[in-house]
Design an enzyme around this catalytic site. Structure first.
Site, PDB file in Angstrom:
ATOM      1  N   LYS A 186       8.877  37.424  44.337  1.00 48.46           N
ATOM      2  CA  LYS A 186       8.333  37.197  42.927  1.00 48.46           C
ATOM      3  C   LYS A 186       7.116  36.846  42.850  1.00 48.46           C
ATOM      4  O   LYS A 186       6.272  37.296  42.133  1.00 48.46           O
ATOM      5  CB  LYS A 186       9.333  36.303  41.921  1.00 48.46           C
ATOM      6  CG  LYS A 186      10.755  37.003  41.888  1.00 48.46           C
ATOM      7  CD  LYS A 186      11.781  35.954  41.670  1.00 48.46           C
ATOM      8  CE  LYS A 186      13.263  36.561  41.402  1.00 48.46           C
ATOM      9  NZ  LYS A 186      14.375  35.540  41.412  1.00 48.46           N
ATOM     10  N   GLN A 205      15.426  29.191  40.166  1.00 45.00           N
ATOM     11  CA  GLN A 205      16.056  29.745  41.303  1.00 45.00           C
ATOM     12  C   GLN A 205      17.483  29.425  41.283  1.00 45.00           C
ATOM     13  O   GLN A 205      17.866  28.424  41.619  1.00 45.00           O
ATOM     14  CB  GLN A 205      15.421  29.877  42.476  1.00 45.00           C
ATOM     15  CG  GLN A 205      16.005  30.788  43.327  1.00 45.00           C
ATOM     16  CD  GLN A 205      16.026  32.291  43.155  1.00 45.00           C
ATOM     17  OE1 GLN A 205      14.940  32.734  42.588  1.00 45.00           O
ATOM     18  NE2 GLN A 205      17.046  32.931  43.119  1.00 45.00           N
ATOM     19  N   ASP A 265      13.758  34.191  32.092  1.00 41.94           N
ATOM     20  CA  ASP A 265      14.893  34.651  32.755  1.00 41.94           C
ATOM     21  C   ASP A 265      16.166  34.962  31.779  1.00 41.94           C
ATOM     22  O   ASP A 265      17.235  35.384  32.297  1.00 41.94           O
ATOM     23  CB  ASP A 265      15.115  33.808  33.903  1.00 41.94           C
ATOM     24  CG  ASP A 265      15.873  34.667  34.968  1.00 41.94           C
ATOM     25  OD1 ASP A 265      15.930  35.770  35.080  1.00 41.94           O
ATOM     26  OD2 ASP A 265      16.384  33.699  35.784  1.00 41.94           O
TER      27      ASP A 265
END
Length: 283
Positions: free
Chosen positions: A54, A98, A121
């Site tokens: 990313k 994450q 996200d």
């Protein structure tokens, strides 16, 4: 039966990133560089690889990537403090924690600490609720990627029966809501659903998001169905038994090079959109 379409996620992702490149240039002309902050707790090698990918993608597009690495023994309180610091940084437009975090951390509490306007996200409960109502700024990235693939290939959704196998709060449930909001009839299943194969055979669109390698078998697929494999298991294996499903499907995503690259592109798209919203607010 007509030839099966291979739904190429790399092609869809490339189109998204091409559009983003122009928008990023426009922001740069105003002195704004879209910035995604990624938080990695511990040293899980797969998670480290995802974060690195990313970050590399951000740099290739001219975005900024801020990486926050925390040791495995980090407490929930320490993680939340790190998130709050990013919340208060006006140069950071999006925050990605994450998944997964170490088991001793309250992951839900950490997700909830992310400010909604930086939740690119789509992991907060407020973001989930907004998605269910159909007006989320940043829906969960993998569900949004699935919808982007269907739209890019002009696959009809309205009036179709979609079967979603999986009920996670960041994949199965939100993609079910997104399909429902697009006027599909949606059945949400999971690995413990009785007579699952019979239900899957009813699906015009089948989304596999159950987290089990090669779980969906070819004889489960109705001839002419569209199969979206949102799974990713060790060894680059999806949740769909690709070889047996391919002959039955009208269209199917591969693993890799299916939903995965589009998910990353959507994450960057959300970050650019967050930067654009900030730019509009400071005119």
């Amino acid at each position: 039966m007509t030839e099966t379409w291979l739904l190429d996620g790399n092609r869809v992702a490339a189109a998204i990133k091409e559009d983003l490149a122009h928008r990023i240039q426009g922001l740069a002309a105003r002195g704004i560089v879209p910035c995604l902050a990624t938080i990695l707790v511990g040293d899980d090698p797969s998670s480290a690889t995802y974060v690195r990918m990313k970050g590399n993608m951000c740099r290739r597009l001219g975005m900024q990537s801020v990486r926050v690495d925390l040791p495995a023994e980090t407490t929930t309180e320490e993680l939340i403090a790190a998130i709050h610091k990013l919340n208060g940084d006006s140069q950071v437009h999006g925050i990605l924690l994450q998944h997964p975090v170490p088991s001793h951390i309250d992951e839900r509490a950490a997700f909830e600490a992310i400010r909604i306007d930086k939740d690119v996200d789509g992991v907060t409960t407020l973001g989930f609720a907004q998605n269910a109502f159909g007006f989320a700024d940043y829906p969960s990235c993998t569900p949004a990627a699935i919808m982007a693939i269907l739209d890019d290939y002009n696959i009809p959704i309205e009036g179709k029966h979609a079967v979603v196998i999986g009920r996670s709060p960041i994949l199965g449930k939100p993609v079910s809501a997104m399909l429902l909001n697009r006027h599909a009839t949606v059945t949400t299943c999971h690995s413990r659903t009785a007579r699952l194969d019979e239900i899957v055979r009813l699906g015009d669109i089948v989304v596999a998001a159950v987290g089990k390698p090669r779980f969906v078998q070819g004889d489960w697929i109705k001839p002419g169905a569209v199969v979206i494999d949102a799974g990713y298991n060790e060894g680059n294996i999806g949740d769909v038994d690709y070889e047996s499903c391919f002959p039955h499907a009208a269209a199917i995503t591969p693993v890799p090079a299916g939903v995965g690259p589009v998910t990353i592109a959507i994450l960057l798209k959300h970050t650019v959109e967050a930067a654009e919203r900030q730019a509009r607010s400071i005119r």
